[in-house]
Design a protein around this motif. Sequence first.
Motif, PDB file in Angstrom:
ATOM      1  N   THR A 137      10.289   5.689   2.624  1.00  0.00           N
ATOM      2  CA  THR A 137      10.185   6.410   1.339  1.00  0.00           C
ATOM      3  C   THR A 137      10.721   5.573   0.185  1.00  0.00           C
ATOM      4  O   THR A 137      10.660   6.006  -0.966  1.00  0.00           O
ATOM      5  N   ARG A 138      11.245   4.376   0.481  1.00  0.00           N
ATOM      6  CA  ARG A 138      11.885   3.568  -0.556  1.00  0.00           C
ATOM      7  C   ARG A 138      11.330   2.156  -0.601  1.00  0.00           C
ATOM      8  O   ARG A 138      12.016   1.206  -0.984  1.00  0.00           O
ATOM      9  N   LEU A 139      10.068   2.001  -0.239  1.00  0.00           N
ATOM     10  CA  LEU A 139       9.466   0.677  -0.174  1.00  0.00           C
ATOM     11  C   LEU A 139       9.504  -0.066  -1.495  1.00  0.00           C
ATOM     12  O   LEU A 139       9.765  -1.256  -1.545  1.00  0.00           O
ATOM     13  N   VAL A 140       9.244   0.634  -2.579  1.00  0.00           N
ATOM     14  CA  VAL A 140       9.103  -0.023  -3.870  1.00  0.00           C
ATOM     15  C   VAL A 140      10.382  -0.744  -4.264  1.00  0.00           C
ATOM     16  O   VAL A 140      10.361  -1.811  -4.845  1.00  0.00           O
ATOM     17  N   ARG A 141      11.539  -0.195  -3.902  1.00  0.00           N
ATOM     18  CA  ARG A 141      12.788  -0.763  -4.393  1.00  0.00           C
ATOM     19  C   ARG A 141      13.564  -1.531  -3.314  1.00  0.00           C
ATOM     20  O   ARG A 141      14.513  -2.225  -3.608  1.00  0.00           O
ATOM     21  N   ARG A 142      13.197  -1.364  -2.045  1.00  0.00           N
ATOM     22  CA  ARG A 142      14.018  -1.963  -0.994  1.00  0.00           C
ATOM     23  C   ARG A 142      13.484  -3.302  -0.492  1.00  0.00           C
ATOM     24  O   ARG A 142      14.215  -4.045   0.141  1.00  0.00           O
ATOM     25  N   TRP A 143      12.226  -3.582  -0.719  1.00  0.00           N
ATOM     26  CA  TRP A 143      11.654  -4.793  -0.146  1.00  0.00           C
ATOM     27  C   TRP A 143      11.545  -5.855  -1.236  1.00  0.00           C
ATOM     28  O   TRP A 143      10.623  -5.861  -2.035  1.00  0.00           O
ATOM     29  N   SER A 144      12.491  -6.782  -1.262  1.00  0.00           N
ATOM     30  CA  SER A 144      12.604  -7.736  -2.360  1.00  0.00           C
ATOM     31  C   SER A 144      11.390  -8.650  -2.467  1.00  0.00           C
ATOM     32  O   SER A 144      11.061  -9.117  -3.554  1.00  0.00           O
ATOM     33  N   HIS A 145      10.707  -8.928  -1.357  1.00  0.00           N
ATOM     34  CA  HIS A 145       9.587  -9.860  -1.430  1.00  0.00           C
ATOM     35  C   HIS A 145       8.428  -9.282  -2.230  1.00  0.00           C
ATOM     36  O   HIS A 145       7.533 -10.006  -2.655  1.00  0.00           O
ATOM     37  N   ILE A 164       2.519  -3.535  -0.963  1.00  0.00           N
ATOM     38  CA  ILE A 164       3.210  -2.296  -0.633  1.00  0.00           C
ATOM     39  C   ILE A 164       2.414  -1.499   0.378  1.00  0.00           C
ATOM     40  O   ILE A 164       2.962  -0.953   1.341  1.00  0.00           O
ATOM     41  N   GLU A 165       1.102  -1.439   0.175  1.00  0.00           N
ATOM     42  CA  GLU A 165       0.249  -0.705   1.116  1.00  0.00           C
ATOM     43  C   GLU A 165       0.314  -1.347   2.501  1.00  0.00           C
ATOM     44  O   GLU A 165       0.371  -0.651   3.528  1.00  0.00           O
ATOM     45  N   LEU A 166       0.320  -2.686   2.536  1.00  0.00           N
ATOM     46  CA  LEU A 166       0.415  -3.381   3.817  1.00  0.00           C
ATOM     47  C   LEU A 166       1.750  -3.088   4.503  1.00  0.00           C
ATOM     48  O   LEU A 166       1.817  -2.871   5.707  1.00  0.00           O
ATOM     49  N   ASP A 167       2.816  -3.081   3.698  1.00  0.00           N
ATOM     50  CA  ASP A 167       4.131  -2.810   4.270  1.00  0.00           C
ATOM     51  C   ASP A 167       4.236  -1.380   4.778  1.00  0.00           C
ATOM     52  O   ASP A 167       4.867  -1.117   5.805  1.00  0.00           O
ATOM     53  N   ARG A 168       3.635  -0.461   4.047  1.00  0.00           N
ATOM     54  CA  ARG A 168       3.637   0.931   4.508  1.00  0.00           C
ATOM     55  C   ARG A 168       2.924   1.045   5.858  1.00  0.00           C
ATOM     56  O   ARG A 168       3.380   1.745   6.761  1.00  0.00           O
ATOM     57  N   ARG A 169       1.801   0.347   5.965  1.00  0.00           N
ATOM     58  CA  ARG A 169       1.049   0.387   7.222  1.00  0.00           C
ATOM     59  C   ARG A 169       1.868  -0.254   8.349  1.00  0.00           C
ATOM     60  O   ARG A 169       1.910   0.254   9.465  1.00  0.00           O
ATOM     61  N   MET A 170       2.540  -1.370   8.021  1.00  0.00           N
ATOM     62  CA  MET A 170       3.347  -2.060   9.033  1.00  0.00           C
ATOM     63  C   MET A 170       4.490  -1.177   9.506  1.00  0.00           C
ATOM     64  O   MET A 170       4.746  -1.082  10.724  1.00  0.00           O
ATOM     65  N   ILE A 171       5.175  -0.518   8.577  1.00  0.00           N
ATOM     66  CA  ILE A 171       6.277   0.369   8.956  1.00  0.00           C
ATOM     67  C   ILE A 171       5.753   1.530   9.775  1.00  0.00           C
ATOM     68  O   ILE A 171       6.361   1.949  10.764  1.00  0.00           O
ATOM     69  N   GLU A 173       3.184   1.566  11.737  1.00  0.00           N
ATOM     70  CA  GLU A 173       2.874   1.077  13.081  1.00  0.00           C
ATOM     71  C   GLU A 173       4.158   0.854  13.886  1.00  0.00           C
ATOM     72  O   GLU A 173       4.210   1.153  15.090  1.00  0.00           O
ATOM     73  N   ASN A 174       5.188   0.325  13.221  1.00  0.00           N
ATOM     74  CA  ASN A 174       6.461   0.109  13.915  1.00  0.00           C
ATOM     75  C   ASN A 174       7.085   1.426  14.359  1.00  0.00           C
ATOM     76  O   ASN A 174       7.641   1.526  15.461  1.00  0.00           O
ATOM     77  N   ILE A 175       7.017   2.436  13.491  1.00  0.00           N
ATOM     78  CA  ILE A 175       7.555   3.753  13.842  1.00  0.00           C
ATOM     79  C   ILE A 175       6.842   4.302  15.070  1.00  0.00           C
ATOM     80  O   ILE A 175       7.480   4.832  15.985  1.00  0.00           O
ATOM     81  N   LYS A 176       5.523   4.150  15.113  1.00  0.00           N
ATOM     82  CA  LYS A 176       4.754   4.637  16.268  1.00  0.00           C
ATOM     83  C   LYS A 176       5.151   3.897  17.542  1.00  0.00           C
ATOM     84  O   LYS A 176       5.349   4.514  18.602  1.00  0.00           O
ATOM     85  N   LYS A 177       5.335   2.581  17.456  1.00  0.00           N
ATOM     86  CA  LYS A 177       5.716   1.800  18.636  1.00  0.00           C
ATOM     87  C   LYS A 177       7.094   2.214  19.149  1.00  0.00           C
ATOM     88  O   LYS A 177       7.308   2.357  20.349  1.00  0.00           O
ATOM     89  N   ILE A 178       8.037   2.386  18.202  1.00  0.00           N
ATOM     90  CA  ILE A 178       9.394   2.762  18.608  1.00  0.00           C
ATOM     91  C   ILE A 178       9.384   4.136  19.261  1.00  0.00           C
ATOM     92  O   ILE A 178      10.064   4.363  20.277  1.00  0.00           O
ATOM     93  N   LYS A 179       8.623   5.071  18.706  1.00  0.00           N
ATOM     94  CA  LYS A 179       8.540   6.408  19.295  1.00  0.00           C
ATOM     95  C   LYS A 179       7.960   6.343  20.699  1.00  0.00           C
ATOM     96  O   LYS A 179       8.421   7.058  21.605  1.00  0.00           O
TER      97      LYS A 179
END
Length: 393
Positions: A137-145, A164-171, A173-179
């Motif tokens: 929920t904080r992608l815009v401000r937390r990802w310095s790159h 940002i859209e790519l990072d949202r998709r990556m996160i 996918e990571n959430i799904k893998k961890i679950k």
Amino acid sequence: MTSLQPLNDSSAPTILVGVDFGLPNFDSELEELGLLAQTAGLNPVARMTCKRKAPDAALFVGSGKADEIKLLANQLGAVEVLFDQSLSPAQQRNLERKLELPVNDRTLLILEIFGQRARSHEGKLQVELARMQYLSTRLVRRWSHLERQSGGIGMRGGPGETQIELDRRMIGENIKKIKDRLTKVKRQRQTQRRQRERRDAFNISLVGYTNAGKSTLFNALVKAKAYAADKLFATLDTTTRQLYLGEAGRSVSLSDTVGFIRDLPHGLIDAFQATLQEAVDADLLLHVVDVASPHFSEQMAEVQRVLQEIGAADIPQVLVFNKLDALDETRRPHHLVDTFDLNGVQTPRIFLSAKNGEGLQALRSELARIVMGGTLPEGYAGDFPESHVASLE
């Protein structure tokens, strides 16, 4: 109305902020937030509290109070501001722009501590899941790159939007893998539980507010070497050992679980469901209470709330009033074993010191009695000297 309280000097000063919305159990001294901050390696230099009827939608504390925080930060050379309540992404972003300092909240602080303390594979997975869910929920401000992204001819939207859209998709996918991986861990735990059930095992789980002494008691009972320290969230990973009860002539399974805390982030409750499942599936809960804490009643209520949330509220409990060694003589109980009115139920209560061993045999005897099918003892709900009954119960 604002109150300030100087804390220790440091090279990386942090200001603690809490807002009293008139809710019960507000920590006016921000004592617990200070302990959490120190546990995470931060160095608080001042506490600021104020009262509001409701959070300000944009700045949480309002623009006037934000100006006061900024002035105090400039005076003390603070490098971070830490809020005792959870902030929305917009409030966090607006405060950082207003204060020109990093702003974090209680939720992220607890996540950071959990990230530092997790040791097992399962614990690390659970922390990473909660952290990913929070950061999503904080992608815009937390990802310095993202700041290095630039717009150009043919690009849609502003700078960095595609990344940002790519990072949202990556996160996502990571959430799904961890679950998925945590689901496998749950299945493994279920297999282990079925094996214990086939062995007719009696399962006991230690629960309680963080820093109540659960791991110290666990080590004292089973002669284990689980990590125990006088700090918040010293133990995150569930540890299970066999406890032999001589009076019952059998062994029981004893598990040490993560401690609870006020305003535990819901994401952490969800992420730690596999660990907390040990409490849900227990035959008996040992609810460890720091009797020396002036806030132990509120801490007990918070533990009961979390147990209700995870579906463990109906499991029988034994109250263990720990840290008896920290009470002065005028506050010591007349008896080590009695009963306590817990939500209308007369619940066995044992006073002990896991540190020096006083009362441990009484606890073992009580556990043996319960394991052998004993009913609740006839007793009384208070055995402190009369002048202290009201304050301790």
